[in-house]
Design a protein around this motif. Structure first.
Motif, PDB file in Angstrom:
ATOM      1  N   PRO A  71       0.830  -1.210   0.000  1.00  0.00           N
ATOM      2  CA  PRO A  71       0.000   0.000   0.000  1.00  0.00           C
ATOM      3  C   PRO A  71       0.867   1.264   0.000  1.00  0.00           C
ATOM      4  CG  PRO A  71      -0.633  -1.495   1.796  1.00  0.00           C
ATOM      5  CD  PRO A  71       0.601  -2.062   1.177  1.00  0.00           C
ATOM      6  N   ILE A  72       2.003   1.174   0.627  1.00  0.00           N
ATOM      7  CA  ILE A  72       2.901   2.341   0.675  1.00  0.00           C
ATOM      8  C   ILE A  72       3.363   2.698  -0.741  1.00  0.00           C
ATOM      9  CG2 ILE A  72       5.125   3.161   1.547  1.00  0.00           C
ATOM     10  CD1 ILE A  72       4.771   1.219   3.933  1.00  0.00           C
ATOM     11  N   ILE A  73       3.776   1.683  -1.480  1.00  0.00           N
ATOM     12  CA  ILE A  73       4.265   1.919  -2.852  1.00  0.00           C
ATOM     13  C   ILE A  73       3.103   2.334  -3.765  1.00  0.00           C
ATOM     14  CG2 ILE A  73       5.410   0.850  -4.858  1.00  0.00           C
ATOM     15  CD1 ILE A  73       7.240   1.299  -2.387  1.00  0.00           C
ATOM     16  N   LYS A  86       0.671   4.125  -3.038  1.00  0.00           N
ATOM     17  CA  LYS A  86       0.304   5.536  -2.842  1.00  0.00           C
ATOM     18  C   LYS A  86       1.234   6.454  -3.635  1.00  0.00           C
ATOM     19  CE  LYS A  86      -0.508   4.950   1.713  1.00  0.00           C
ATOM     20  NZ  LYS A  86      -0.158   5.308   3.070  1.00  0.00           N
ATOM     21  N   LEU A  87       2.397   5.940  -3.981  1.00  0.00           N
ATOM     22  CA  LEU A  87       3.386   6.738  -4.714  1.00  0.00           C
ATOM     23  C   LEU A  87       2.902   7.007  -6.137  1.00  0.00           C
ATOM     24  CD1 LEU A  87       7.026   5.366  -4.269  1.00  0.00           C
ATOM     25  CD2 LEU A  87       6.252   7.692  -3.801  1.00  0.00           C
ATOM     26  N   PHE A  88       2.777   8.242  -6.488  1.00  0.00           N
ATOM     27  CA  PHE A  88       2.452   8.636  -7.870  1.00  0.00           C
ATOM     28  C   PHE A  88       1.317   7.808  -8.473  1.00  0.00           C
ATOM     29  CE2 PHE A  88       6.858   9.751  -7.048  1.00  0.00           C
ATOM     30  CZ  PHE A  88       6.836  11.103  -7.303  1.00  0.00           C
ATOM     31  N   ASN A  89       0.229   7.773  -7.744  1.00  0.00           N
ATOM     32  CA  ASN A  89      -0.975   7.074  -8.215  1.00  0.00           C
ATOM     33  C   ASN A  89      -0.729   5.622  -8.617  1.00  0.00           C
ATOM     34  OD1 ASN A  89      -2.315   9.513  -7.947  1.00  0.00           O
ATOM     35  ND2 ASN A  89      -1.896  10.082 -10.080  1.00  0.00           N
ATOM     36  N   GLY A  90       0.242   5.001  -7.997  1.00  0.00           N
ATOM     37  CA  GLY A  90       0.474   3.578  -8.274  1.00  0.00           C
ATOM     38  C   GLY A  90       1.240   3.302  -9.555  1.00  0.00           C
TER      39      GLY A  90
END
Lengths: 150, 773, 260
Positions: C79-81, C83-87
């Protein structure tokens, strides 16, 4: 070296070489359901589950499963039998060399997603090559199985 | 027209699908004898060389090595690995091992050791001194090249096929009906079109593998992943100088063949090692060997010249082809002839037709049998040319096809002229629903609204393309299949057949045919195929022969069994045969009756105590072609040339579908394999003749994400000579995608790609060139 | 030829692993072991880091810490990744083979390999990423990618700075299981544009001049510059010219998308 792990929930101990991969070790020890299609981690036929996650057994060093739970199709006979019904309905079984890999990847998919979208299904099974069916019949069979086996 | 059936033409699960998915030990590798020696092959690093010296002494003295084979210690007898009937229609140009190596990956030496690592270590210890020769790596320069790929003596042809090894010609062929030149002169419109097809890899998932042992009678028993067990036995016996009786070939489940397993791979080597050492042995190709050391599809360059009148009547077709058979001539002639014989009759109303050309040796991986077998190559070029002609005539390409293509009760003179390497067999199309297929396919793809193209975004275009195709059903007067049925106590049937199930489902459909005729269900049939000790003869799974030839054999046998059962029942009941009615479960004559169950038990255990067994064979007298029409809708990115096939529509006339789901599987599987060839797959070599695409990472077979929608339908058709009206369906599916996609891309962006695969790069390049013109 | 090794060693700490690695030039750290098999080389000892807890993804306010033994599959599913730049970064990693492959392959192995065809490196390169090597080295991903020769340390974790923005990832491929013929990873973070292009066939690289031009809002020109400033070559399945053509198209499309 000795390798201890759980094979379909039964603890086993095999003598292995440090440079051996899991697929060869399993076949040598009589798990003939492991179909080695390419032995280069590219076709998906040799898929097994390690701690419930699908992995390519030809690409995983055997020593890495020390203490882990390895599931082969022998461990999910009932599911494989049911999935085969769906494959049969769609005519999705031809040479079936890929079928065991599909049984395991679909089993893992079912555990990981409650209601997978078509795209999620395809993303999940994309690493399993089939040269016979053209995929559509398999996809339909898998979709129907997932729907009813929920 | 079609008839009502209870078992055939009904949905039936394949008889082996469950066991295979549940992981049972059913494939060749699962039958290796414990303690088998492991075979590894030393392969040539050179495309063409002569072995000056080979020293195996170090390898032989390595602990654990049991045997090393080189050309010096194996029989020097030429044979063909093609796995065809007799007389062998391919050049007899291969030795088990030879002092010449003719492609990178060719066989130099075999090591047999107690395990894989020792075998690999031993390979490194073999010292070879090569005299490197000038290779021929482009078939267009092969003819009369100063480098002669087969200079050796002892090679031959079984009959005149134009085999001229001194000129690098493996085979050649010419034929003409009418006078093509004169007809073309008279035509209002003449177009000429040349295009090239590439080598394609079979890429079946189960690699080539065989294992051998000596049995309790000291006979050689080989389990092998093959399409042709009986041909393997015959050719092996001839080549090794053994009596046929001393060899047993067992074919377990096969993990895909597509023609690739018609030929020899490991069989001769495990045989020699086991005969020599007395020990069981096994050989499994690595995936790299499957790609780089087995066989490919024949690359070809084909030119079609077509003449027509203004009204769209096609008058003459002139076809010239060159084919690359690689280092050896397996299927050189026969694949080549199919380019003409299973393609050109599609347009049968011509006044003249000509076909000819040469098959050349090169220092590439040998070409061999591959589903489609020349028809896919010919179809790509002919069906592209038809679209070119349609444009020139300002006709809708669908209309042009409808007007000129084969129809029921028609024929083509080509059938009589061209056969399997020799003369053919005249035949009338007793079943041909091609007009319906064309019509129905156009409806399904919505041709009217989608042809030729539609803009769907700022740089996205959608368009449609079409093509038609035909194939055959076995080889007349050559392909023979047999079947043996015995009634077992308990009232079930044991069916033994030589039909070779390689995953296409022949065990299932033969069970259905037998069950239909004996008015029973598939669960009352136990089927066993194929094993040269236990099954009656069948040529094997090739030439789209299984449903038609082996299916007819099974049908004939089942009919005979029904007659025998009625006769046995009549005797048992003490009545006349013609009074006995049989419904599959019981025999009734007036007041008297006996169940099949009771009959079967009495026959064995009381009187008359004999086994009811029948065997029949079938040999085809014609080869009724299946037909199809195919349409695709593509979406092309006009800035990058990238494209997706949104939908592929197939409407197929294969007569009665014995098993509708398996038939659909054959068509769709063929379509996707053909789509791979049309769009993605290419066997690539570097300039030294080494194959680059020798792994699934570099050879791109379609994946599930590359397939969007396949729409497959069957025409209502009945072939009177087929089993329950069936024709073949194994190959037809693969033929159309190259032409269909080529035509659709042309309709989308106005460029025609004249070499396969049709890649985005080629499309964009052609678009730029067109703009700059 | 199959992989050869005499011993298998399960390290108890990074220090233990490092000492073992230094013992013999033929010792090797194994990530997933997929590439190791393909090398077909002879090693002395295979050193396994599985027991060192390096399979965790953690975050604080400013950074994400990805252990080197995190599998590609766990990375893309985190989930952390996501959230980065819309996945989009997770999407880039998801383009590598199938999930059964990505359950074996590790982030550490993918970075260490500096493979020219790497979708992982291409996806991460436009971000602010540092690679922490045991015992005492830290370098940017870009420096590591361009580092020639054998790395001395053991990759322990990669550290990604959290930033706001949009990303675009495109892998041009023949089939879904293909290596990229070329890949594009374009990110606008904290108001600046970053363009990475991989498999040209060289390993992914940033197109600095094009990035500068993009920051001025000249996307078409930036795309043109990108197609000139990086080196593009022929491969067996794609020509230099087509790589350049694709660069012009996809850099423009990417810049437009991330600057929308």
């Amino acid at each position: 070296m000795k390798l201890r792990f759980y094979l379909n929930n039964v603890e086993v101990e095999y003598e292995i070489q440090p440079d051996e991969y899991l697929a060869q070790v399993l076949r040598r020890n009589g798990v003939l359901s492991i179909r080695i299609g390419c032995d280069e981690s590219a076709c998906g036929s040799c898929t097994v589950l390690v701690d419930d996650k699908p992995v390519l057994s030809c690409g995983l060093l055997a020593a890495k499963v020390e203490g882990k739970h390895v599931t082969t199709v022998e461990g999910i006979q009932e599911e494989a039998n049911r999935l085969a019904d769906y494959f049969g309905d769609e005519g999705a079984d031809q040479c079936s060399f890929c079928s065991v890999g599909f049984a395991l990847i679909v089993h893992a998919l079912r555990k990981e997603y409650k209601n997978p979208t078509d795209e999620q299904i395809k993303d999940y099974i994309v690493g399993n090559i089939c040269r016979c069916t053209g995929y559509q019949s398999q996809f339909k069979a898998i979709k129907a199985y997932l729907k009813e086996a929920k | 027209m079609s008839k009502k059936f209870k078992v055939v033409n009904n949905k039936t699960h394949s008889v082996d699908g469950h066991a295979e998915m549940m992981g049972r030990a059913v494939y060749t590798q699962d039958y290796e004898a414990p303690g088998s020696l492991v075979l590894k092959m030393l392969r040539s690093p050179h495309p063409f060389a002569r072995i000056k010296n080979i020293d195996t002494s170090k390898a032989e003295s390595l602990n654990g090595v049991k045997c090393v084979l080189t050309y010096k210690n194996v029989p020097h007898v030429a044979f063909s690995r093609a796995g065809q009937g007799a007389p062998q229609p391919s050049p007899i140009d291969k030795f088990i091992l030879d002092e010449y190596v003719r492609f990178v990956g060719d066989e130099v030496a075999v090591v047999a050791a107690i395990n894989e690592k020792i075998a690999e270590d031993a390979l490194k210890l073999i010292q070879v001194e090569y005299e490197v020769l000038e290779p021929v790596l482009d078939y267009k320069t092969a003819y009369k090249n100063k480098s002669v790929i087969h200079p050796e003596s002892g090679i031959s042809q079984a009959f005149e096929m134009g085999f001229r090894p001194k000129d690098n010609v493996a085979a050649s062929y010419e034929m003409e009906v009418g006078n093509v030149e004169k007809e073309l002169e008279k035509c209002d419109v003449v177009i000429e079109h040349t295009a090239e097809t590439q080598a394609q890899a079979h890429a079946m998932l189960e690699p080539h593998c065989s294992n051998a042992r000596l049995d309790e009678h000291n006979r050689l028993v080989i389990y092998t992943s093959t399409q042709t067990p009986f041909h393997i036995r015959r050719i092996m016996a001839q080549t090794l100088g053994m009596p046929l009786s001393q060899i047993r070939i067992v074919k377990p489940r096969v993990g895909g063949g597509f023609g690739g397993k018609q030929q020899f791979h490991c069989e001769m080597f495990v045989a020699l090692v086991t005969l020599r050492t007395g020990l069981p042995s096994k050989m499994v190709y690595t995936r790299e060997e499957v790609f780089a050391s087995s066989y490919t599809r024949h690359p070809m360059c084909i030119t079609m010249k077509i003449g027509a009148d203004k009204d769209g009547t096609i008058k003459a077709i002139d076809c010239h082809a060159l084919s690359d058979t690689g280092a050896y001539g397996e299927h050189a002639l026969t694949v080549f002839m199919i380019v003409g014989s299973k393609v050109l009759p599609l347009y049968n109303k011509v006044n003249a037709v000509r076909f000819g050309g040469r098959v050349l040796y090169t220092n590439h991986v040998p070409a061999g049998a591959y589903r489609g077998y020349g028809a896919i190559q010919g179809n790509y070029v002919l069906e592209s040319a038809i679209d070119i002609l349609a444009e020139k005539l300002h006709m809708d390409p669908v209309e042009l096809r409808k007007k000129n293509s084969m129809k029921e009760k028609e024929t083509s003179p080509i059938f009589e002229i061209m056969g399997e390497g020799t003369k053919g067999t005249a035949m009338i199309m007793e079943s041909c629903k091609l007009p319906y297929c064309i019509e129905r396919g156009a409806e399904l793809i919505d041709w009217k609204n989608k042809y030729p193209r539609k803009e769907v975004g700022p740089h996205k275009v959608r368009s449609v393309g079409c093509a038609i195709a035909m194939q055959g059903s076995g080889i007349p007067f050559s392909d023979m299949g047999s079947c043996a049925i015995t009634l077992q106590d308990g009232g079930f049937y044991m069916v033994r057949c030589g039909a070779t199930d390689i995953g296409q489902g022949s065990d299932t459909l033969i069970s259905q045919i037998v069950a239909e005729e004996l008015m029973t269900t598939v669960d009352k049939i136990v089927i066993y195929s194929s094993d040269t000790d236990l099954a009656p003869f069948d040529v094997g799974a090739y030439a789209s022969s299984t449903t038609y030839i082996s299916g007819n054999a099974a049908w004939k046998t089942a009919i005979k069994m029904r007659e025998r059962l009625i006769s046995e029942a009549a005797t048992m009941l003490g009545v006349k045969e013609n009074t006995v009615e049989f419904d599959g479960k019981k025999f009734v004559s007036g007041e008297k009756e006996i169940s099949l169950f009771d009959l079967s038990n009495k026959l064995i255990y009381s009187a008359p105590q004999h086994q009811v067994a029948v065997t029949e064979s079938y040999i085809g007298h014609v080869s009724p072609p299946p037909f199809m029409a195919a349409y695709a809708e593509v979406e092309v990115d006009t800035e990058t040339g990238e494209y997706e096939v949104i939908e592929y529509v197939s409407v197929v006339d294969c007569g009665t579908t014995i098993n509708p789901m398996l038939a659909k599987g054959q068509v769709e599987g063929g379509i996707v394999q053909g789509f791979g060839m049309a769009s993605k797959e290419a066997v690539l070599y570097n300039k030294n003749g080494q194959m680059l695409s020798n792994s699934f990472l570099y050879y791109h077979v379609p994946t599930t994400k590359d397939i969007h929608k396949l729409t497959t339908e069957f025409a209502d058709s009945y072939e009177p000579t087929g089993p329950f009206g069936a024709k073949s369906v194994g190959e037809i599916g693969i033929d159309t995608p190259p032409a269909v996609i080529c035509n659709a891309i042309y309709n989308a962006v106005g460029v025609r790609i004249n070499s396969l695969p049709i890649t985005p790069e080629k499309i964009l390049k052609a678009m730029k060139e067109k703009e700059n013109r | 030829m199959s992989l050869r090794a005499k011993e298998y060693y399960r390290a108890s700490s990074l220090e233990d692993a490092y000492n073992k690695l230094k013992e013999n030039p033929k010792n090797v750290i194994v990530g997933g072991g997929l590439w190791l098999k393909k090398t077909g080389l002879e090693y002395h000892t295979i050193i396994d880091l599985s027991n060192l807890g390096l399979d965790q993804i953690k975050e604080d306010k400013d950074f994400i810490y990805v252990g080197s033994m995190v599998s590609l599959r766990d990375f893309e599913n985190s989930p952390i990744i996501n959230k980065l730049f819309n996945g989009v970064i997770a999407f880039g990693v998801r383009e590598v083979m199938g999930p059964a492959f990505r359950n074996i392959a590790t982030i550490g192995g993918s970075v260490y390999g500096r493979f020219p065809f790497s979708d992982v490196i291409a996806a991460l390169l436009p971000l602010d990423v540092k690679v922490k090597l045991y015992p005492n080295q830290e370098m940017s991903l870009n420096d590591l990618v361009n580092y020639r020769g054998k790395l001395d340390g053991i990759i322990e974790q990669i550290i990604i700075r959290k930033e706001e923005g949009k990303a675009f990832f495109k892998k041009v491929k023949t089939t879904a299981l293909d290596f990229p013929m070329i890949n594009f990873s374009i990110v606008n973070r904290s108001g600046k544009n970053y363009i990475a292009i991989g498999s040209r066939p060289g390993v992914a690289a940033l197109a600095y001049k094009a990035m500068e031009e993009a920051d001025k809002g000249n996307y078409e020109k930036a795309a043109e510059i990108a197609s000139q400033e990086l080196q593009f070559l022929d491969s067996s399945n794609i020509s230099k010219e087509y790589r350049i053509d694709l660069t012009k198209v996809y850099v423009l499309r990417g810049l437009k998308e991330v600057n929308e």
